[in-house]
Design a protein around this motif. Structure first.
Motif, PDB file in Angstrom:
ATOM      1  N   LEU A 207       0.822  -1.212   0.000  1.00 37.06           N
ATOM      2  CA  LEU A 207       0.000   0.000   0.000  1.00 37.06           C
ATOM      3  C   LEU A 207       0.854   1.259   0.000  1.00 37.06           C
ATOM      4  O   LEU A 207       0.547   2.231  -0.703  1.00 37.06           O
ATOM      5  CB  LEU A 207      -0.932  -0.015   1.216  1.00 37.06           C
ATOM      6  N   GLU A 208       1.956   1.254   0.766  1.00 34.72           N
ATOM      7  CA  GLU A 208       2.767   2.467   0.855  1.00 34.72           C
ATOM      8  C   GLU A 208       3.403   2.842  -0.485  1.00 34.72           C
ATOM      9  O   GLU A 208       3.790   4.002  -0.696  1.00 34.72           O
ATOM     10  CB  GLU A 208       3.855   2.313   1.923  1.00 34.72           C
ATOM     11  N   GLY A 213      -0.870   9.328   2.229  1.00 28.48           N
ATOM     12  CA  GLY A 213      -2.193   9.935   2.197  1.00 28.48           C
ATOM     13  C   GLY A 213      -3.126   9.112   1.321  1.00 28.48           C
ATOM     14  O   GLY A 213      -3.186   7.891   1.409  1.00 28.48           O
ATOM     15  N   GLU A 214      -3.851   9.774   0.445  1.00 28.82           N
ATOM     16  CA  GLU A 214      -4.769   9.085  -0.451  1.00 28.82           C
ATOM     17  C   GLU A 214      -3.994   8.249  -1.468  1.00 28.82           C
ATOM     18  O   GLU A 214      -3.080   8.757  -2.125  1.00 28.82           O
ATOM     19  CB  GLU A 214      -5.664  10.085  -1.182  1.00 28.82           C
ATOM     20  N   PRO A 215      -4.309   6.964  -1.617  1.00 29.13           N
ATOM     21  CA  PRO A 215      -3.573   6.108  -2.563  1.00 29.13           C
ATOM     22  C   PRO A 215      -3.706   6.623  -3.999  1.00 29.13           C
ATOM     23  O   PRO A 215      -4.731   7.196  -4.377  1.00 29.13           O
ATOM     24  CB  PRO A 215      -4.249   4.739  -2.398  1.00 29.13           C
ATOM     25  N   ASP A 216      -2.651   6.424  -4.767  1.00 28.99           N
ATOM     26  CA  ASP A 216      -2.629   6.835  -6.170  1.00 28.99           C
ATOM     27  C   ASP A 216      -3.382   5.787  -6.985  1.00 28.99           C
ATOM     28  O   ASP A 216      -2.801   4.816  -7.481  1.00 28.99           O
ATOM     29  CB  ASP A 216      -1.175   6.957  -6.643  1.00 28.99           C
ATOM     30  N   VAL A 217      -4.675   5.999  -7.132  1.00 29.90           N
ATOM     31  CA  VAL A 217      -5.525   5.028  -7.819  1.00 29.90           C
ATOM     32  C   VAL A 217      -5.191   4.967  -9.307  1.00 29.90           C
ATOM     33  O   VAL A 217      -5.275   3.904  -9.930  1.00 29.90           O
ATOM     34  CB  VAL A 217      -7.017   5.371  -7.592  1.00 29.90           C
ATOM     35  N   ALA A 218      -4.790   6.085  -9.894  1.00 32.93           N
ATOM     36  CA  ALA A 218      -4.421   6.088 -11.317  1.00 32.93           C
ATOM     37  C   ALA A 218      -3.220   5.184 -11.555  1.00 32.93           C
ATOM     38  O   ALA A 218      -3.174   4.442 -12.552  1.00 32.93           O
ATOM     39  CB  ALA A 218      -4.123   7.513 -11.776  1.00 32.93           C
ATOM     40  N   MET A 219      -2.241   5.225 -10.657  1.00 35.09           N
ATOM     41  CA  MET A 219      -1.088   4.343 -10.783  1.00 35.09           C
ATOM     42  C   MET A 219      -1.506   2.887 -10.644  1.00 35.09           C
ATOM     43  O   MET A 219      -1.021   2.014 -11.368  1.00 35.09           O
ATOM     44  CB  MET A 219      -0.029   4.686  -9.733  1.00 35.09           C
ATOM     45  N   LEU A 220      -2.420   2.617  -9.718  1.00 34.57           N
ATOM     46  CA  LEU A 220      -2.904   1.250  -9.541  1.00 34.57           C
ATOM     47  C   LEU A 220      -3.577   0.754 -10.813  1.00 34.57           C
ATOM     48  O   LEU A 220      -3.353  -0.383 -11.238  1.00 34.57           O
ATOM     49  CB  LEU A 220      -3.872   1.192  -8.361  1.00 34.57           C
ATOM     50  N   THR A 235      -2.321  -7.575  -6.548  1.00 34.52           N
ATOM     51  CA  THR A 235      -2.675  -7.601  -5.132  1.00 34.52           C
ATOM     52  C   THR A 235      -2.233  -6.287  -4.501  1.00 34.52           C
ATOM     53  O   THR A 235      -1.127  -5.811  -4.765  1.00 34.52           O
ATOM     54  CB  THR A 235      -1.936  -8.748  -4.399  1.00 34.52           C
ATOM     55  N   VAL A 236      -3.091  -5.698  -3.690  1.00 33.52           N
ATOM     56  CA  VAL A 236      -2.682  -4.586  -2.842  1.00 33.52           C
ATOM     57  C   VAL A 236      -2.436  -5.163  -1.454  1.00 33.52           C
ATOM     58  O   VAL A 236      -3.318  -5.779  -0.859  1.00 33.52           O
ATOM     59  CB  VAL A 236      -3.742  -3.472  -2.780  1.00 33.52           C
ATOM     60  N   GLY A 237      -1.213  -4.981  -0.968  1.00 24.78           N
ATOM     61  CA  GLY A 237      -0.835  -5.586   0.299  1.00 24.78           C
ATOM     62  C   GLY A 237      -0.706  -4.571   1.408  1.00 24.78           C
ATOM     63  O   GLY A 237      -0.569  -3.366   1.173  1.00 24.78           O
ATOM     64  N   GLY A 238      -0.757  -5.066   2.635  1.00 22.72           N
ATOM     65  CA  GLY A 238      -0.538  -4.218   3.791  1.00 22.72           C
ATOM     66  C   GLY A 238      -1.649  -3.223   4.050  1.00 22.72           C
ATOM     67  O   GLY A 238      -1.409  -2.125   4.562  1.00 22.72           O
ATOM     68  N   VAL A 239      -2.893  -3.596   3.713  1.00 23.37           N
ATOM     69  CA  VAL A 239      -4.018  -2.692   3.940  1.00 23.37           C
ATOM     70  C   VAL A 239      -4.351  -2.691   5.429  1.00 23.37           C
ATOM     71  O   VAL A 239      -4.740  -3.712   5.989  1.00 23.37           O
ATOM     72  CB  VAL A 239      -5.250  -3.111   3.117  1.00 23.37           C
TER      73      VAL A 239
END
Length: 347
Positions: A207-208, A213-220, A235-239
């Motif tokens: 996640l980091e 702050g707010e996750p970069d959803v565009a990058m995801l 996978t998004v880890g460490g949520v």
């Protein structure tokens, strides 16, 4: 044959060997579950088991929501018996509850350290033991490597997985330069492994890595599109708890699996008396680890939980897991995936 009987034929051989041929717990590869749920706005939930007393609550939540569920052993190589004890605990809890919804069992993420050939051979043997223990997904963290080194190491390490046709998850290595992006790193890794004939099921993004702050959803979204070119999912880890509200956004961006520590580490740690928690917290501070994460390593050394504490942990784990499953769109995916797999199992 019933739907359950057909689905049980899809269990990996190492799972059957560990659970026993008479077991009716449908522990599957997450790759099969993704096939069954393709196109649905959902992500596979993967919850860490920091305390084994939480297992009944987690399984009960999956049954209540009719959801697929992943359970992770956070430190499967802590000692030679950790992985086996984890699998035996899951087996006992699932059999006692007559759990009949799809599960997948994840080892790790296992941190892979740069080392010479002898070190890699030792780590390959450790991965073989994870396969033998009965996990249906092995997650390797190669973030300490550069990309070229990670490609070479993974090619060496995954032989036990390829022999059993088990899926692989990889946490991305360090960027090659300060100007390199996550997508640059992911492309180089996946391209190198494709040339080596190593399929990757999941690319794991901590996640980091998506920014503060707010996750970069565009990058995801960009990572999801790139991974799809190589037949992989993200996978998004460490949520953690503070980021749990972003779970629907991760699903909408195309992540197909989320490792949700969320409140589960805190709940598990709180189940022990203050004296036991203090021991864990002191050791965690010395090692630079979160106390909740360290708990899974120390659980066997702590006093057994009182019955009331076990019941409270089960109830709270059920409540929190239910919320996570709903946020990921996982409700009503259990039986639906089983029906699909029963119909398409020969494909």
């Amino acid at each position: 044959m019933s739907v359950l009987e057909k689905v049980l034929t899809l269990r990996p051989a190492n799972v059957v060997a560990r659970l026993g041929p008479g077991s009716q717990v449908p522990v599957l590869s997450p790759h099969e579950l993704l096939r069954a749920l393709d196109g649905l706005p959902m992500a596979l939930p993967c919850l860490p088991v920091q305390a084994k007393a939480a297992l009944p609550g987690l399984l009960r939540a999956a049954r209540a929501e009719d959801a697929v569920l992943g359970l992770a052993c956070p430190h499967p190589l802590a000692d030679r018996g950790t992985a086996i004890r984890f699998l035996e605990a899951v087996k006992a809890a699932a059999q006692e509850a007559e759990h009949r919804r799809p599960l997948f069992l994840q080892a790790g993420p296992v941190r892979v350290s740069p080392s010479g050939p002898e070190g890699l051979q030792s780590q390959q043997e450790a991965i073989f033991h994870l396969v033998d223990a009965g996990f249906s997904l092995v997650s390797l963290d190669v973030s300490r490597w550069d990309t070229d080194g990670a490609v070479g190491a993974v090619r060496t390490l995954v032989a036990p997985l390829r022999e059993r046709e088990l899926p692989l998850e990889l946490t991305l290595p360090a960027p090659a330069t300060e100007f390199a992006t996550l997508t640059d790193t992911a492309r180089a890794l996946l391209e190198g492994l494709r040339h080596g004939g190593v399929p990757v099921c999941f690319v794991r993004i901590p996640l980091e890595a998506l920014g503060e702050g707010e996750p970069d959803v565009a990058m995801l979204r960009a990572l999801v599109a790139l991974a799809a070119e190589y037949g992989a999912s993200v996978t998004v880890g460490g949520v953690a708890e503070r980021s749990a509200r972003a779970l629907p956004a991760f699903v909408a961006a195309g992540a197909r699996k989320l490792d949700c520590g969320g409140p589960f580490e805190r709940l598990s740690l709180a189940a022990w008396p203050a004296e036991a928690r203090a021991v864990v917290e002191r050791k965690a501070q010395a090692l630079g680890l979160p106390p909740g994460e360290l708990l899974s390593l120390l659980e066997e050394q702590l006093p057994a939980l009182e019955p009331a504490a076990r019941e409270r942990l089960e109830a709270l784990s059920f409540s929190e897991a239910t919320e996570v499953l709903a946020a990921l769109g996982s409700g009503r995916t259990g039986w639906r995936s089983m029906e699909w797999l029963a119909e398409h199992r020969s494909e």
